[in-house]
Design a protein around this motif. Sequence first.
Motif, PDB file in Angstrom:
ATOM      1  N   SER A   1      40.177  32.707  36.067  1.00 58.64           N
ATOM      2  CA  SER A   1      40.005  31.918  37.289  1.00 58.64           C
ATOM      3  C   SER A   1      39.176  32.694  38.300  1.00 58.64           C
ATOM      4  N   THR A   2      38.570  31.967  39.218  1.00 56.01           N
ATOM      5  CA  THR A   2      37.819  32.610  40.291  1.00 56.01           C
ATOM      6  C   THR A   2      38.748  33.523  41.089  1.00 56.01           C
ATOM      7  N   GLN A   3      39.987  33.057  41.294  1.00 53.77           N
ATOM      8  CA  GLN A   3      40.951  33.869  42.051  1.00 53.77           C
ATOM      9  C   GLN A   3      41.219  35.190  41.335  1.00 53.77           C
ATOM     10  N   ALA A   4      41.305  35.135  40.002  1.00 56.70           N
ATOM     11  CA  ALA A   4      41.544  36.361  39.233  1.00 56.70           C
ATOM     12  C   ALA A   4      40.383  37.338  39.429  1.00 56.70           C
ATOM     13  N   VAL A   5      39.159  36.801  39.485  1.00 59.52           N
ATOM     14  CA  VAL A   5      37.991  37.667  39.693  1.00 59.52           C
ATOM     15  C   VAL A   5      38.039  38.289  41.090  1.00 59.52           C
TER      16      VAL A   5
ATOM     17  N   LEU B   1      38.011  45.159  32.775  1.00 60.92           N
ATOM     18  CA  LEU B   1      36.945  45.715  31.938  1.00 60.92           C
ATOM     19  C   LEU B   1      35.708  44.810  31.986  1.00 60.92           C
ATOM     20  N   ALA B   2      35.936  43.486  31.957  1.00 61.17           N
ATOM     21  CA  ALA B   2      34.809  42.552  31.964  1.00 61.17           C
ATOM     22  C   ALA B   2      34.034  42.625  33.280  1.00 61.17           C
ATOM     23  N   VAL B   3      34.754  42.701  34.409  1.00 57.18           N
ATOM     24  CA  VAL B   3      34.073  42.779  35.705  1.00 57.18           C
ATOM     25  C   VAL B   3      33.289  44.090  35.814  1.00 57.18           C
ATOM     26  N   LEU B   4      33.897  45.202  35.380  1.00 59.16           N
ATOM     27  CA  LEU B   4      33.184  46.488  35.406  1.00 59.16           C
ATOM     28  C   LEU B   4      31.915  46.414  34.565  1.00 59.16           C
ATOM     29  N   ASP B   5      32.013  45.745  33.425  1.00 56.24           N
ATOM     30  CA  ASP B   5      30.876  45.608  32.523  1.00 56.24           C
ATOM     31  C   ASP B   5      29.756  44.799  33.192  1.00 56.24           C
ATOM     32  N   VAL B   6      30.132  43.723  33.869  1.00 52.29           N
ATOM     33  CA  VAL B   6      29.139  42.892  34.565  1.00 52.29           C
ATOM     34  C   VAL B   6      28.464  43.709  35.679  1.00 52.29           C
ATOM     35  N   LEU B   7      29.275  44.424  36.461  1.00 51.66           N
ATOM     36  CA  LEU B   7      28.717  45.199  37.577  1.00 51.66           C
ATOM     37  C   LEU B   7      27.849  46.349  37.081  1.00 51.66           C
TER      38      LEU B   7
ATOM     39  N   ASP C   1      40.727  38.939  42.743  1.00 54.18           N
ATOM     40  CA  ASP C   1      41.782  39.960  42.704  1.00 54.18           C
ATOM     41  C   ASP C   1      41.273  41.246  42.064  1.00 54.18           C
ATOM     42  N   VAL C   2      40.533  41.106  40.957  1.00 50.47           N
ATOM     43  CA  VAL C   2      39.985  42.275  40.271  1.00 50.47           C
ATOM     44  C   VAL C   2      39.019  43.017  41.201  1.00 50.47           C
TER      45      VAL C   2
ATOM     46  N   SER D   1      37.473  47.589  44.416  1.00 41.94           N
ATOM     47  CA  SER D   1      36.912  48.084  45.675  1.00 41.94           C
ATOM     48  C   SER D   1      37.875  49.067  46.338  1.00 41.94           C
ATOM     49  N   ARG D   2      39.159  48.713  46.349  1.00 43.73           N
ATOM     50  CA  ARG D   2      40.143  49.631  46.954  1.00 43.73           C
ATOM     51  C   ARG D   2      40.189  50.949  46.199  1.00 43.73           C
TER      52      ARG D   2
END
Length: 142
Positions: free
Chosen positions: A49-53, A20-26, A55-56, A61-62
């Motif tokens: 973590s950067t790795q978690a980002v 949800l946070a990444v979608l909000d940023v994008l 992965d999200v 994208s997929r």
Amino acid sequence: MSSAEELLRSRGLRVTRPRLAVLDVLAAGGHLEVEEITRQVRERLDSVSTQAVYDVLGALSRAGLSRRIEPAGSPARYEARVGDNHHHVVCRGCGMIADVDCAVGEAPCLEPHSAHGFEIDEAEVTFWGLCPSCQARRTADE
Ligand SMILES: [Zn+2]
Ligand SMILES: [Zn+2]
Ligand SMILES: [Zn+2]
């Protein structure tokens, strides 16, 4: 339920706070590097973590909820504008990226003379040049 939650569910993705946070940023627009996305996600969530980002972003994208672009010489960038086959113009001076609407509007937007038997579904078009402020700087330097 927020529209971001509906979006995730509609693509069969589990709703998680990092997603949800990444979608909000994008959703704010632009073409963001992972570093910048991570910085903004950390303003919303305590620890991620950067790795978690990564992965999200991979999962989004997929699922067709974000688009990854990687102009030559630049790290990968992600955007929320998907599904419209738009292209990009990149400044050679400062690396600024802007969207360019596709003249055709559907993929692929170019018909190759020979596709070597491939079934083509995308034509990645990148325009290169100088943005207005780099043009102004160039004129000032002369
Ligand atoms: Zn520029
Ligand atoms: Zn774009
Ligand atoms: Zn096009």
